[in-house]
Motif scaffolding. Structure first.
Motif, PDB file in Angstrom:
ATOM      1  N   ASN A 217      -8.025 -10.761 -46.863  1.00  0.00           N
ATOM      2  CA  ASN A 217      -7.235 -10.891 -45.635  1.00  0.00           C
ATOM      3  C   ASN A 217      -8.128 -10.612 -44.433  1.00  0.00           C
ATOM      4  OD1 ASN A 217      -5.088 -11.328 -47.302  1.00  0.00           O
ATOM      5  ND2 ASN A 217      -4.034  -9.407 -46.854  1.00  0.00           N
ATOM      6  N   LEU A 218      -7.936 -11.374 -43.382  1.00  0.00           N
ATOM      7  CA  LEU A 218      -8.796 -11.273 -42.212  1.00  0.00           C
ATOM      8  C   LEU A 218      -8.080 -10.650 -41.024  1.00  0.00           C
ATOM      9  CD1 LEU A 218     -10.455 -14.818 -42.378  1.00  0.00           C
ATOM     10  CD2 LEU A 218     -11.377 -12.663 -43.240  1.00  0.00           C
ATOM     11  N   ALA A 219      -8.846  -9.947 -40.196  1.00  0.00           N
ATOM     12  CA  ALA A 219      -8.311  -9.365 -38.967  1.00  0.00           C
ATOM     13  C   ALA A 219      -9.369  -9.492 -37.881  1.00  0.00           C
ATOM     14  CB  ALA A 219      -7.937  -7.900 -39.178  1.00  0.00           C
ATOM     15  N   PRO A 220      -8.967  -9.780 -36.637  1.00  0.00           N
ATOM     16  CA  PRO A 220      -9.943  -9.918 -35.547  1.00  0.00           C
ATOM     17  C   PRO A 220     -10.513  -8.577 -35.118  1.00  0.00           C
ATOM     18  CG  PRO A 220      -7.716 -10.077 -34.683  1.00  0.00           C
ATOM     19  CD  PRO A 220      -7.589 -10.033 -36.190  1.00  0.00           C
ATOM     20  N   PHE A 221     -11.699  -8.624 -34.515  1.00  0.00           N
ATOM     21  CA  PHE A 221     -12.335  -7.408 -34.021  1.00  0.00           C
ATOM     22  C   PHE A 221     -11.691  -6.927 -32.728  1.00  0.00           C
ATOM     23  CE2 PHE A 221     -15.941  -9.309 -36.429  1.00  0.00           C
ATOM     24  CZ  PHE A 221     -16.090  -8.288 -37.352  1.00  0.00           C
ATOM     25  N   ASP A 222     -11.120  -7.843 -31.949  1.00  0.00           N
ATOM     26  CA  ASP A 222     -10.411  -7.454 -30.734  1.00  0.00           C
ATOM     27  C   ASP A 222      -9.239  -8.399 -30.512  1.00  0.00           C
ATOM     28  OD1 ASP A 222     -11.262  -9.785 -29.448  1.00  0.00           O
ATOM     29  OD2 ASP A 222     -12.832  -8.802 -28.302  1.00  0.00           O
ATOM     30  N   SER A 223      -8.597  -8.286 -29.366  1.00  0.00           N
ATOM     31  CA  SER A 223      -7.374  -9.056 -29.106  1.00  0.00           C
ATOM     32  C   SER A 223      -7.641 -10.508 -28.749  1.00  0.00           C
ATOM     33  CB  SER A 223      -6.572  -8.391 -27.982  1.00  0.00           C
ATOM     34  OG  SER A 223      -7.359  -8.288 -26.795  1.00  0.00           O
ATOM     35  N   THR A 224      -8.888 -10.876 -28.488  1.00  0.00           N
ATOM     36  CA  THR A 224      -9.226 -12.257 -28.118  1.00  0.00           C
ATOM     37  C   THR A 224     -10.407 -12.733 -28.965  1.00  0.00           C
ATOM     38  OG1 THR A 224     -10.666 -11.441 -26.343  1.00  0.00           O
ATOM     39  CG2 THR A 224      -8.387 -11.998 -25.747  1.00  0.00           C
ATOM     40  N   PRO A 225     -10.203 -12.919 -30.268  1.00  0.00           N
ATOM     41  CA  PRO A 225     -11.322 -13.219 -31.171  1.00  0.00           C
ATOM     42  C   PRO A 225     -11.993 -14.568 -30.957  1.00  0.00           C
ATOM     43  CG  PRO A 225      -9.229 -13.479 -32.312  1.00  0.00           C
ATOM     44  CD  PRO A 225      -8.915 -12.852 -30.987  1.00  0.00           C
ATOM     45  N   ALA A 226     -11.373 -15.453 -30.194  1.00  0.00           N
ATOM     46  CA  ALA A 226     -11.951 -16.775 -29.963  1.00  0.00           C
ATOM     47  C   ALA A 226     -12.532 -16.916 -28.564  1.00  0.00           C
ATOM     48  CB  ALA A 226     -10.895 -17.861 -30.193  1.00  0.00           C
ATOM     49  N   HIS A 227     -12.664 -15.795 -27.844  1.00  0.00           N
ATOM     50  CA  HIS A 227     -13.193 -15.836 -26.480  1.00  0.00           C
ATOM     51  C   HIS A 227     -14.305 -14.807 -26.314  1.00  0.00           C
ATOM     52  CE1 HIS A 227     -10.026 -18.518 -24.993  1.00  0.00           C
ATOM     53  NE2 HIS A 227      -9.214 -17.831 -25.760  1.00  0.00           N
ATOM     54  N   PHE A 228     -15.363 -15.198 -25.614  1.00  0.00           N
ATOM     55  CA  PHE A 228     -16.448 -14.269 -25.324  1.00  0.00           C
ATOM     56  C   PHE A 228     -16.096 -13.516 -24.054  1.00  0.00           C
ATOM     57  CE2 PHE A 228     -20.563 -12.780 -23.906  1.00  0.00           C
ATOM     58  CZ  PHE A 228     -21.222 -12.475 -25.085  1.00  0.00           C
ATOM     59  N   ASP A 229     -15.618 -12.287 -24.217  1.00  0.00           N
ATOM     60  CA  ASP A 229     -15.181 -11.497 -23.068  1.00  0.00           C
ATOM     61  C   ASP A 229     -15.450 -10.012 -23.348  1.00  0.00           C
ATOM     62  OD1 ASP A 229     -13.211 -10.704 -24.903  1.00  0.00           O
ATOM     63  OD2 ASP A 229     -11.744 -12.121 -24.129  1.00  0.00           O
ATOM     64  N   THR A 230     -14.845  -9.141 -22.550  1.00  0.00           N
ATOM     65  CA  THR A 230     -15.110  -7.703 -22.688  1.00  0.00           C
ATOM     66  C   THR A 230     -13.984  -6.966 -23.413  1.00  0.00           C
ATOM     67  OG1 THR A 230     -14.111  -7.289 -20.520  1.00  0.00           O
ATOM     68  CG2 THR A 230     -16.493  -7.704 -20.580  1.00  0.00           C
TER      69      THR A 230
END
Length: 233
Positions: A217-230
């Motif tokens: 099962n996968l989980a993103p590292f932050d709230s916007t895993p498909a965007h290069f942001d802070t």
């Protein structure tokens, strides 16, 4: 405390190339020998948006100018590393438009990472070019020098220190994890057993990562895993 924007800039600077070289790099390195090289890299990268994240993550690894089979197969890579195949694809296209192999895989990856960051909403920058690929690779060193996902902060600091990197570099390179996802098997122990984790965050991750099973099962590292942001910070 440094602002998120400052961290974003540092991440970009580190993505230019973790390892320093003894010779001078230049954004114009290929202008005379193959001016079509950089447009060809961007064309291939933009044709397969599914690999944007993988290219950036691969480039943020320890030594981006060492593209080798041992690096791909090292024990530290507990998740399959995608992105290497697109480098091979870009290399073939660049060699075709240049008429001969003049652009290193290291430079291809550096430029592809820049183009991917831009495509994912991040800033652009001039990539200093002229890196050369390693002529040999060491699986034993890859297995011992790459940081394990299970390392604690002191272990990570020591691992980075051995590569000539400091605490600031560790924080900045960690910011590359603003992209992508991780497998449940990698972070399960922390969300169920660690005490130094935000309870709300741990509860959120437990929803898709049970105590047993669900290893893939996968989980993103932050709230916007498909965007290069802070957001990662």
């Amino acid at each position: 405390m440094a602002s998120p924007t400052h961290f974003l800039v540092v991440v970009v600077l580190l993505l230019l190339g973790v390892a320093t070289t003894a010779f001078s790099l230049s954004p114009n390195f290929y202008d005379k020998v193959c001016p079509q090289a950089l447009p060809a890299i961007r064309k291939v990268v933009e044709a397969d948006g599914s690999l944007f994240t993988s290219v950036v993550m691969v480039h943020s690894f320890w030594i981006p100018h060492l593209l080798s089979k041992p690096r791909k197969n090292a024990r530290g890579n507990l998740n399959p590393v995608r992105g290497f195949e697109v480098v091979d694809q870009i290399k073939a296209e660049v060699d075709r438009v240049c008429g001969r192999p003049v652009v290193s895989c290291a430079d291809i990856l550096a430029v592809a990472a820049r183009d991917s960051v831009v495509a994912l909403g991040g800033p652009t920058w001039k990539v200093r070019l002229g890196r050369r690929d390693s002529t040999r690779a060491r699986l034993d060193l890859a297995n011992t020098e790459l940081p394990s996902p299970s390392l604690d902060l002191p272990g990570l600091l020591n691992n980075f220190r051995k590569q000539g990197l400091n605490r600031r570099d560790l924080v900045a390179l960690s910011g590359a994890h603003t992209l992508g996802v991780s497998r449940c098997s990698i972070f399960r122990n922390r969300i169920y057993n660690a005490t130094n984790i935000d309870p709300a965050f741990a509860k959120q991750r437990r929803a898709t990562c049970p105590r047993t099973g669900g290893n893939t099962n996968l989980a993103p590292f932050d709230s916007t895993p498909a965007h290069f942001d802070t957001a990662y910070f």
